[in-house]
Design a protein around this motif. Structure first.
Motif, PDB file in Angstrom:
ATOM      1  N   ARG A   1       1.144  -1.063   0.162  1.00 22.82           N
ATOM      2  CA  ARG A   1      -0.400  -0.064  -0.028  1.00 22.82           C
ATOM      3  C   ARG A   1       1.190   1.281   0.156  1.00 22.82           C
ATOM      4  O   ARG A   1       2.171   1.336  -0.483  1.00 22.82           O
ATOM      5  CB  ARG A   1      -0.983   0.111   0.797  1.00 22.82           C
ATOM      6  CG  ARG A   1      -0.201   0.018   2.506  1.00 22.82           C
ATOM      7  CD  ARG A   1      -0.732   0.327   3.688  1.00 22.82           C
ATOM      8  NE  ARG A   1      -0.131   0.371   5.123  1.00 22.82           N
ATOM      9  CZ  ARG A   1      -0.533  -0.493   6.056  1.00 22.82           C
ATOM     10  NH1 ARG A   1      -1.943  -1.303   6.142  1.00 22.82           N
ATOM     11  NH2 ARG A   1       0.079  -0.605   6.868  1.00 22.82           N
ATOM     12  N   PRO A   2      -0.181   2.300  -0.358  1.00 26.64           N
ATOM     13  CA  PRO A   2       0.738   3.336  -0.756  1.00 26.64           C
ATOM     14  C   PRO A   2       2.099   3.607   1.104  1.00 26.64           C
ATOM     15  O   PRO A   2       1.290   3.630   2.167  1.00 26.64           O
ATOM     16  CB  PRO A   2       0.082   4.350  -1.023  1.00 26.64           C
ATOM     17  CG  PRO A   2      -1.101   4.452  -1.126  1.00 26.64           C
ATOM     18  CD  PRO A   2      -0.932   2.567  -1.032  1.00 26.64           C
TER      19      PRO A   2
ATOM     20  N   TYR B   1      -3.913   2.400  -5.361  1.00 23.20           N
ATOM     21  CA  TYR B   1      -2.943   3.603  -5.542  1.00 23.20           C
ATOM     22  C   TYR B   1      -4.403   4.454  -6.451  1.00 23.20           C
ATOM     23  O   TYR B   1      -5.030   3.758  -6.556  1.00 23.20           O
ATOM     24  CB  TYR B   1      -2.255   3.373  -6.476  1.00 23.20           C
ATOM     25  CG  TYR B   1      -0.586   2.838  -5.534  1.00 23.20           C
ATOM     26  CD1 TYR B   1       0.047   2.986  -4.588  1.00 23.20           C
ATOM     27  CD2 TYR B   1      -0.812   1.333  -4.670  1.00 23.20           C
ATOM     28  CE1 TYR B   1       1.046   2.825  -4.076  1.00 23.20           C
ATOM     29  CE2 TYR B   1       0.514   0.792  -4.784  1.00 23.20           C
ATOM     30  CZ  TYR B   1       1.343   1.457  -3.678  1.00 23.20           C
ATOM     31  OH  TYR B   1       2.356   0.993  -2.884  1.00 23.20           O
ATOM     32  N   THR B   2      -3.447   5.279  -7.154  1.00 21.97           N
ATOM     33  CA  THR B   2      -4.560   6.315  -7.895  1.00 21.97           C
ATOM     34  C   THR B   2      -3.426   6.357  -9.310  1.00 21.97           C
ATOM     35  O   THR B   2      -1.921   6.598  -8.950  1.00 21.97           O
ATOM     36  CB  THR B   2      -4.711   7.764  -7.522  1.00 21.97           C
ATOM     37  OG1 THR B   2      -3.815   8.655  -7.000  1.00 21.97           O
ATOM     38  CG2 THR B   2      -5.472   7.596  -6.524  1.00 21.97           C
ATOM     39  N   ILE B   3      -4.340   7.167 -10.261  1.00 21.35           N
ATOM     40  CA  ILE B   3      -2.939   7.260 -11.815  1.00 21.35           C
ATOM     41  C   ILE B   3      -1.780   8.771 -11.329  1.00 21.35           C
ATOM     42  O   ILE B   3      -1.381   8.459 -11.962  1.00 21.35           O
ATOM     43  CB  ILE B   3      -4.269   7.532 -12.708  1.00 21.35           C
ATOM     44  CG1 ILE B   3      -3.227   8.417 -13.815  1.00 21.35           C
ATOM     45  CG2 ILE B   3      -4.638   9.593 -12.178  1.00 21.35           C
ATOM     46  CD1 ILE B   3      -3.924   7.592 -15.521  1.00 21.35           C
ATOM     47  N   LYS B   4      -2.546   8.752  -9.817  1.00 21.86           N
ATOM     48  CA  LYS B   4      -1.308  10.287  -9.633  1.00 21.86           C
ATOM     49  C   LYS B   4       0.053   9.337  -9.246  1.00 21.86           C
ATOM     50  O   LYS B   4       0.784  10.301  -9.083  1.00 21.86           O
ATOM     51  CB  LYS B   4      -1.545  11.120  -8.724  1.00 21.86           C
ATOM     52  CG  LYS B   4      -2.780  12.112  -8.416  1.00 21.86           C
ATOM     53  CD  LYS B   4      -2.861  13.325  -7.727  1.00 21.86           C
ATOM     54  CE  LYS B   4      -3.833  14.096  -7.962  1.00 21.86           C
ATOM     55  NZ  LYS B   4      -5.155  13.513  -6.892  1.00 21.86           N
ATOM     56  N   ASP B   5       0.557   7.920  -9.274  1.00 22.44           N
ATOM     57  CA  ASP B   5       1.037   7.329  -8.501  1.00 22.44           C
ATOM     58  C   ASP B   5       2.098   7.173  -9.228  1.00 22.44           C
ATOM     59  O   ASP B   5       3.032   6.362  -8.900  1.00 22.44           O
ATOM     60  CB  ASP B   5       0.636   6.103  -7.466  1.00 22.44           C
ATOM     61  CG  ASP B   5       0.026   7.094  -6.203  1.00 22.44           C
ATOM     62  OD1 ASP B   5       0.498   7.321  -5.956  1.00 22.44           O
ATOM     63  OD2 ASP B   5      -1.053   6.564  -5.652  1.00 22.44           O
TER      64      ASP B   5
ATOM     65  N   GLN C   1      -3.703  -5.684  -9.446  1.00 23.67           N
ATOM     66  CA  GLN C   1      -4.517  -4.212  -8.807  1.00 23.67           C
ATOM     67  C   GLN C   1      -4.049  -2.818  -7.875  1.00 23.67           C
ATOM     68  O   GLN C   1      -4.948  -2.445  -6.816  1.00 23.67           O
ATOM     69  CB  GLN C   1      -5.716  -4.795  -7.513  1.00 23.67           C
ATOM     70  CG  GLN C   1      -6.579  -4.386  -7.539  1.00 23.67           C
ATOM     71  CD  GLN C   1      -7.798  -4.594  -9.304  1.00 23.67           C
ATOM     72  OE1 GLN C   1      -7.342  -5.509  -9.721  1.00 23.67           O
ATOM     73  NE2 GLN C   1      -8.294  -2.948  -9.889  1.00 23.67           N
ATOM     74  N   PRO C   2      -3.541  -2.038  -8.733  1.00 22.20           N
ATOM     75  CA  PRO C   2      -3.163  -1.225  -8.093  1.00 22.20           C
ATOM     76  C   PRO C   2      -3.821   0.239  -7.957  1.00 22.20           C
ATOM     77  O   PRO C   2      -3.934   0.698  -6.954  1.00 22.20           O
ATOM     78  CB  PRO C   2      -2.270  -0.828  -9.207  1.00 22.20           C
ATOM     79  CG  PRO C   2      -1.846  -1.454 -10.982  1.00 22.20           C
ATOM     80  CD  PRO C   2      -2.483  -2.484 -10.330  1.00 22.20           C
ATOM     81  N   PHE C   3      -5.334   0.214  -8.939  1.00 24.33           N
ATOM     82  CA  PHE C   3      -6.012   0.947  -9.229  1.00 24.33           C
ATOM     83  C   PHE C   3      -7.581   0.392  -8.380  1.00 24.33           C
ATOM     84  O   PHE C   3      -7.631  -0.455  -8.520  1.00 24.33           O
ATOM     85  CB  PHE C   3      -5.747   2.009 -10.186  1.00 24.33           C
ATOM     86  CG  PHE C   3      -4.797   2.960 -10.757  1.00 24.33           C
ATOM     87  CD1 PHE C   3      -4.169   2.702  -9.520  1.00 24.33           C
ATOM     88  CD2 PHE C   3      -3.937   2.604 -11.832  1.00 24.33           C
ATOM     89  CE1 PHE C   3      -2.483   3.577  -9.631  1.00 24.33           C
ATOM     90  CE2 PHE C   3      -2.874   3.598 -12.492  1.00 24.33           C
ATOM     91  CZ  PHE C   3      -2.312   4.092 -12.083  1.00 24.33           C
ATOM     92  N   ALA C   4      -8.198   1.458  -8.654  1.00 28.67           N
ATOM     93  CA  ALA C   4      -9.591   0.982  -8.764  1.00 28.67           C
ATOM     94  C   ALA C   4     -10.069   0.065  -8.611  1.00 28.67           C
ATOM     95  O   ALA C   4      -9.948  -0.579 -10.505  1.00 28.67           O
ATOM     96  CB  ALA C   4     -10.685   1.954  -8.591  1.00 28.67           C
ATOM     97  N   ALA C   5     -11.195  -0.775  -8.495  1.00 28.09           N
ATOM     98  CA  ALA C   5     -11.632  -2.065  -9.181  1.00 28.09           C
ATOM     99  C   ALA C   5     -13.225  -1.911 -10.016  1.00 28.09           C
ATOM    100  O   ALA C   5     -12.810  -3.148 -10.938  1.00 28.09           O
ATOM    101  CB  ALA C   5     -12.295  -2.164  -7.623  1.00 28.09           C
TER     102      ALA C   5
END
Ligand code: OSB
Ligand code: MG
Length: 369
Positions: A166-167, A194-198, A215-219
């Motif tokens: 996780r971050p 995470y989000t696209i900013k990461d 699965q880094p980003f939203a489901a």
């Protein structure tokens, strides 16, 4: 086949140690065991796997119980089912709720195989008798404890390590693992943290020779994953996003990932899982079998499915003793030298221990004719 009864055990098993992910901490796993009995007394067994909190995906064990009792069982008992492939079609009028559907659909597959006195794997493609497996490791902020834990699983023989991240808990633990184990098959799973900013941050993961980033980003995001996959060398794997073959087609056409974590319950059962495995083979997406802290019933099902030769990458299918002191089977699932034997009895190939079920669970009847 005629369905004469549906019974259930609502079970809770304590985990040997708490399991932490980017979204929460689990100390005990709740699950239901569904028993579907036909006119001849054969019994198909299915496991209902969702968590108690809607923090992995939206389904919970409570919502799934309502869907099963109010919507799926009435459809099932009023239909004349000849083949388990008909079940997913029958359930189409109920939207979503894949894990609820899967618990009954997989029980019907097991029942069908048992009626024919066959192992479930006889209905699958190119199967093997034993399969390589890996373990998933929860977040462990003490890095010495983390590497000790990994040493333990590597010494036991597990062939792949998946680290939850996780971050704020990513580069350091990965670095610590790579220092001690430069060559192990290692991957990470962010469970949507995470989000696209990461993206600039995540690009640093490229230096650790990771098998994939799960699965880094939203489901429900496909576009940001596609952007990340364009900018990063490491393969992206989707888990929470994939509820159906359609989701795989979308991910493939957008380039959102190069790998699929296939969980039979998350896609509504065996029939949809078969379609996804075929699609991945055709498109050369790396498909492998994920887990939901299943009891021996779900584990035996996963072993049957992962016995197909297309599943070369070690799945999240550990031995019963990985999470639990006691499984609900007459014989626990064991791992030797990184491999688990696919049970070869009829259906999913394992037997329930009524003693253990009654010790950890509560029995009731959902339908009787
Ligand atoms: O994201 O794959 C996941 C466990 C629970 C919920 C989600 C996940 C996991 C795991 C471990 O990573 C799976 C297992 O060992 O059963
Ligand atoms: Mg995952």
């Amino acid at each position: 086949m005629e369905i004469h009864r549906i019974d259930r055990y609502r079970v809770r098993l304590p985990l040997k140690s708490p399991f932490e992910t980017s979204y929460g901490r689990l100390t005990e796993k709740a699950f239901d065991i569904l028993l579907v009995t036909d006119e001849l007394g054969n019994q198909g067994i299915g496991e209902l796997v969702p968590f108690e909190q809607p923090d992995y995906i939206e389904e919970t064990i409570d919502t799934a119980r309502i869907i099963i009792e109010k919507h799926l069982i009435p459809l099932l008992i009023n239909a004349d089912i000849q083949h388990p492939k008909e079940v997913s079609v029958l359930f189409e009028e109920v939207k979503g709720n894949q894990m609820a559907k899967s618990s009954l659909e997989t029980a019907i597959w097991d029942l069908y195989a048992k009626r024919s006195n066959k192992s479930l794997k006889t209905y699958l493609n190119d199967t093997r008798t034993q399969i390589p497996v890996g373990v998933s490791i929860g977040i462990q902020t003490d890095l010495t404890k983390l590497t000790d834990q990994i040493t333990k699983y590597i010494d036991l023989g597990y062939k792949r390590i998946k680290l939850k991240i996780r971050p704020g808990y990513d580069l350091k633990p990965i670095e610590a693992i790579r220092q001690k184990f430069p060559d192990i098959l290692l991957m990470v799973d962010a469970n949507s943290a995470y989000t696209i900013k990461d993206i600039p941050h995540l690009k640093q993961l490229d230096t650790y020779n990771l098998a994939m980033i799960e699965q880094p980003f939203a489901a429900n995001d496909f576009l940001d994953h596609a952007q990340l996959q364009k900018e990063i060398k490491t393969d992206i794997c989707l888990d929470e996003n994939i509820r159906s073959l359609k989701d795989c087609e979308l991910a493939y056409s957008l380039g959102s990932c190069r790998s699929i974590n296939l969980k039979i319950p998350r896609v509504g059962g065996i029939t949809e899982a078969m379609k996804i495995a075929d699609f991945c083979k055709e498109k050369e997406l790396l498909v492998w079998l994920g887990g939901m802290f299943e009891s021996g019933i779900g584990r035996a099902l996963n072993l049957q499915f992962a016995s197909q030769k297309i599943f070369t990458f070690p799945g999240d299918i550990s031995a019963s003793e990985r999470y639990y002191y006691e499984d609900i089977l007459t014989e626990p699932i064991e791992m030797k030298q990184g491999e688990i034997r696919v049970p070869d009895g009829v259906g999913i190939g394992v037997c329930l221990s009524r003693d253990s079920l009654l010790k950890h669970g509560v029995y009731d009847t959902l339908f009787t004719n």
